[in-house]
Motif scaffolding. Structure first.
Motif, PDB file in Angstrom:
ATOM      1  N   UNK A  92      35.290  33.813  47.650  1.00  0.00           N
ATOM      2  CA  UNK A  92      36.115  34.839  48.437  1.00  0.00           C
ATOM      3  C   UNK A  92      37.412  34.572  48.237  1.00  0.00           C
ATOM      4  N   UNK A  93      38.034  33.558  48.092  1.00  0.00           N
ATOM      5  CA  UNK A  93      39.528  33.529  47.479  1.00  0.00           C
ATOM      6  C   UNK A  93      39.913  34.247  46.610  1.00  0.00           C
ATOM      7  N   UNK A  94      38.820  34.148  45.453  1.00  0.00           N
ATOM      8  CA  UNK A  94      39.356  34.763  44.067  1.00  0.00           C
ATOM      9  C   UNK A  94      39.211  36.280  44.319  1.00  0.00           C
ATOM     10  N   UNK A  95      38.042  36.711  45.298  1.00  0.00           N
ATOM     11  CA  UNK A  95      38.349  38.189  45.564  1.00  0.00           C
ATOM     12  C   UNK A  95      39.552  38.830  46.364  1.00  0.00           C
ATOM     13  N   UNK A  96      39.745  37.817  47.137  1.00  0.00           N
ATOM     14  CA  UNK A  96      41.188  38.263  47.986  1.00  0.00           C
ATOM     15  C   UNK A  96      42.367  38.204  47.013  1.00  0.00           C
ATOM     16  N   UNK A  97      42.359  37.211  46.086  1.00  0.00           N
ATOM     17  CA  UNK A  97      43.458  37.359  45.218  1.00  0.00           C
ATOM     18  C   UNK A  97      43.582  38.414  44.189  1.00  0.00           C
ATOM     19  N   UNK A 134      44.857  41.671  46.382  1.00  0.00           N
ATOM     20  CA  UNK A 134      46.092  41.541  46.522  1.00  0.00           C
ATOM     21  C   UNK A 134      46.945  41.721  45.184  1.00  0.00           C
ATOM     22  N   UNK A 135      46.371  41.576  44.182  1.00  0.00           N
ATOM     23  CA  UNK A 135      46.677  41.847  42.825  1.00  0.00           C
ATOM     24  C   UNK A 135      47.050  43.405  42.385  1.00  0.00           C
ATOM     25  N   UNK A 136      45.999  44.093  43.064  1.00  0.00           N
ATOM     26  CA  UNK A 136      45.590  45.401  43.085  1.00  0.00           C
ATOM     27  C   UNK A 136      46.615  46.267  44.006  1.00  0.00           C
ATOM     28  N   UNK A 137      47.195  45.535  45.055  1.00  0.00           N
ATOM     29  CA  UNK A 137      48.102  46.190  46.012  1.00  0.00           C
ATOM     30  C   UNK A 137      49.176  46.806  45.769  1.00  0.00           C
ATOM     31  N   UNK A 138      50.214  47.307  46.530  1.00  0.00           N
ATOM     32  CA  UNK A 138      51.363  47.869  46.060  1.00  0.00           C
ATOM     33  C   UNK A 138      52.297  46.698  45.594  1.00  0.00           C
TER      34      UNK A 138
END
Length: 86
Positions: free
Chosen positions: A73-78, A81-85
């Protein structure tokens, strides 16, 4: 502490065995230099994940399955975030 030392010793033995196995496969011509590099990196990553799972199990008092799920889950959240603006 004794248990941790035993686990680290076992991990070091596995690392040596992995290196020897890859070298043998390379010597026999069964894997290329590039494939051997990928195998080494995959084994390093696997060990890192295993260490992280162990830390979470110890720190959070959860079983291996739950710790791995938390790590995933932490990895997916990261990644999100990397894909965000930027």
């Amino acid at each position: 502490m004794e248990r941790d030392t035993a686990r680290l010793d076992a991990l070091e033995r596995h690392v040596r065995t992995d290196r020897e196995l890859i070298a043998q496969l390379q010597w026999e011509g069964l894997v290329s230099t590039e494939q051997a590099l990928h195998l080494r990196e995959a084994m390093r990553s696997s060990r890192s994940v295993g260490v992280a799972v162990g830390i979470m199990m110890s720190r959070d008092g959860v079983n291996e399955r739950r710790a791995f799920g938390m790590l995933r889950q932490v990895s997916m959240d990261e990644q999100v975030q990397d894909l965000g603006p930027g």
